[in-house]
Design a protein around this motif. Structure first.
Motif, PDB file in Angstrom:
ATOM      1  N   GLN A   2       0.842  -1.192   0.000  1.00 53.67           N
ATOM      2  CA  GLN A   2       0.000   0.000   0.000  1.00 53.67           C
ATOM      3  C   GLN A   2       0.882   1.249   0.000  1.00 53.67           C
ATOM      4  OE1 GLN A   2      -3.015  -1.455  -0.954  1.00 53.67           O
ATOM      5  NE2 GLN A   2      -3.760   0.363   0.127  1.00 53.67           N
ATOM      6  N   GLN A   4       0.885   5.723  -0.572  1.00 54.07           N
ATOM      7  CA  GLN A   4       0.126   6.971  -0.713  1.00 54.07           C
ATOM      8  C   GLN A   4       0.737   7.778  -1.839  1.00 54.07           C
ATOM      9  OE1 GLN A   4       0.619   8.291   3.456  1.00 54.07           O
ATOM     10  NE2 GLN A   4      -1.619   8.395   3.531  1.00 54.07           N
ATOM     11  N   GLU A  26      -4.213  10.050  -2.309  1.00 50.18           N
ATOM     12  CA  GLU A  26      -4.865   8.768  -2.583  1.00 50.18           C
ATOM     13  C   GLU A  26      -4.041   7.626  -1.992  1.00 50.18           C
ATOM     14  OE1 GLU A  26      -7.038   9.560  -6.890  1.00 50.18           O
ATOM     15  OE2 GLU A  26      -5.195   8.360  -6.854  1.00 50.18           O
ATOM     16  N   GLU A  27      -4.727   6.545  -1.681  1.00 46.85           N
ATOM     17  CA  GLU A  27      -4.058   5.286  -1.328  1.00 46.85           C
ATOM     18  C   GLU A  27      -4.174   4.370  -2.526  1.00 46.85           C
ATOM     19  OE1 GLU A  27      -3.792   3.361   2.106  1.00 46.85           O
ATOM     20  OE2 GLU A  27      -3.458   5.193   3.265  1.00 46.85           O
ATOM     21  N   THR A  28      -3.101   3.691  -2.850  1.00 50.04           N
ATOM     22  CA  THR A  28      -3.136   2.790  -3.997  1.00 50.04           C
ATOM     23  C   THR A  28      -2.231   1.601  -3.720  1.00 50.04           C
ATOM     24  OG1 THR A  28      -2.867   2.664  -6.408  1.00 50.04           O
ATOM     25  CG2 THR A  28      -1.281   4.012  -5.234  1.00 50.04           C
ATOM     26  N   SER A  29      -2.398   0.541  -4.495  1.00 48.05           N
ATOM     27  CA  SER A  29      -1.550  -0.649  -4.344  1.00 48.05           C
ATOM     28  C   SER A  29      -0.429  -0.609  -5.360  1.00 48.05           C
ATOM     29  CB  SER A  29      -2.367  -1.923  -4.566  1.00 48.05           C
ATOM     30  OG  SER A  29      -3.304  -2.054  -3.537  1.00 48.05           O
ATOM     31  N   THR A  31       2.524  -3.038  -7.020  1.00 47.42           N
ATOM     32  CA  THR A  31       3.038  -4.405  -7.149  1.00 47.42           C
ATOM     33  C   THR A  31       4.526  -4.322  -7.467  1.00 47.42           C
ATOM     34  OG1 THR A  31       0.915  -4.947  -8.144  1.00 47.42           O
ATOM     35  CG2 THR A  31       2.626  -6.627  -8.270  1.00 47.42           C
ATOM     36  N   GLN A 104       4.908   9.906  -4.493  1.00 44.52           N
ATOM     37  CA  GLN A 104       4.444   8.667  -3.866  1.00 44.52           C
ATOM     38  C   GLN A 104       5.399   8.281  -2.760  1.00 44.52           C
ATOM     39  OE1 GLN A 104       2.463   6.429  -7.759  1.00 44.52           O
ATOM     40  NE2 GLN A 104       3.968   5.330  -6.557  1.00 44.52           N
TER      41      GLN A 104
END
Length: 347
Positions: A2, A4, A26-29, A31, A104
């Motif tokens: 996770q 930000q 925003e929060e995002t994943s 990989t 990020q």
């Protein structure tokens, strides 16, 4: 993983003043499956700078600047640490920097866009790679050297506007080190004036919000002005140029007073100021540091030595947390910072 990130939520409009609501957290994943040539970086520090105001418009007005896209991650100067790597030029633990670092907490980036830096150059103060020993310091040093024409023993007077900002605070110190007899800073508060004179070794500082600038300049610069490092444009610059000597030099670095207006860059001068430049044979050329990157390596070494020896003092305004990117940007645009505005993202 996770993470930000900060995206452009809305545009302020070409004539608008930016507000924190233009930015969205925003929060995002993420990989972290790295492809060949990619690295995973942890962001330590991000920078906000006046030029970014142009990137908030659909048309930046500058061919070398791309606009930020709505709802897309923003980017700018950043520094961080490599956490894992599939790139031959970057290893885990390396400290790296980029002009286009995503806003990020962690990011996957191509190793080819990252520049590896040595923490010893800044005595471990990694944020300096975004300021005094980075693009800001380069702009100040190469601007002074390429366009200022300062000569030791020539008894020259240098005036710097936006003098307590990231670039101006370094430019004034370089002018002093390179041999200017008098260095005058123009800024917007008594606190900033005190910092310029007591901490940075400026000869004198003028508070444009309180002082009568034309009168104060005549008092501070009895022999006229030879070199002007211009970060602000507008009325202040007209006032300085009116008191410049024949054959003087204007270093056109920035025009922050004009960035919230829909005018071309550099903004046109009024007839009187244009007439002064021509009559007195004053050079006023736009300075673009990206045109001088061939001289960057040597310049960064010189800046590093000056900072480490204490000959250049570094001022920073530090804010904690990626959630404060928008607030920090808007504060900087209104002159809320002393020195470089930095956002600390992680240890």
């Amino acid at each position: 993983m996770q993470v930000q990130r900060v995206v452009l939520n809305s545009r302020p409009g070409k004539n608008g003043v930016p507000v924190p609501e233009n930015f969205r957290l925003e929060e995002t994943s993420l990989t972290p499956d790295l492809k060949d040539g990619e690295v995973l970086v942890r962001t330590t520090y991000l920078s906000v700078d006046p030029y970014m105001r142009c990137r908030m418009n659909e048309d930046t007005g500058a061919e070398y600047l791309s606009p930020w896209q709505l709802s897309k991650c923003m980017d700018g100067g950043g520094v961080g640490v490599v956490e894992s790597s599939c790139c031959s030029t970057c290893s885990e633990g390396d400290v790296v920097t980029s002009f286009n670092w995503p806003w990020q907490t962690h990011a996957v980036m191509k190793g080819s866009v990252l520049q590896k830096v040595n923490p010893q150059l800044v005595d471990g103060c990694l944020s300096y790679f975004l300021g005094a020993v980075g693009i800001t310091g380069l702009t100040a040093l190469l601007g002074m050297r390429e366009k200022g024409h300062v000569s030791k023993g020539a008894n020259q007077t240098l005036v710097v506007s936006g003098a307590a900002g990231a670039c101006g605070s370094i430019a004034g110190q370089i002018g002093r080190l390179d041999g200017c007899a008098r260095v005058v800073g123009i800024c917007g508060s008594e606190e900033k004036c005190k910092a310029l004179v007591e901490d940075l070794g400026f000869s004198v500082a003028i508070n444009y919000r309180q002082d009568d600038v034309p009168t104060k300049l005549r008092e501070c610069c009895p022999d006229g002005i030879d070199v002007y490092f211009d970060n602000v444009g507008g009325v202040i610059s007209d006032t300085v140029i009116a008191q410049m000597n024949n054959g003087g030099h204007v270093i056109l670095c920035g025009q922050i007073s004009q960035y919230n207006k829909d005018v071309p860059y550099p903004p046109p001068l009024n007839d009187e100021t244009q007439g002064t430049l021509q009559k007195k044979h004053i050079t006023r050329e736009r300075f673009m540091v990206l045109n001088y990157m061939g001289k960057a390596e040597a310049a960064l070494c010189e800046l590093s030595q000056w900072v480490k020896s204490g000959q250049i003092k570094v001022l920073e305004t530090m804010v904690n947390g990626i959630e404060n990117m928008g607030v920090a940007f808007c504060s900087m645009m209104k002159g809320g910072n002393i020195g470089k505005q930095i956002i600390k993202i992680s240890e």
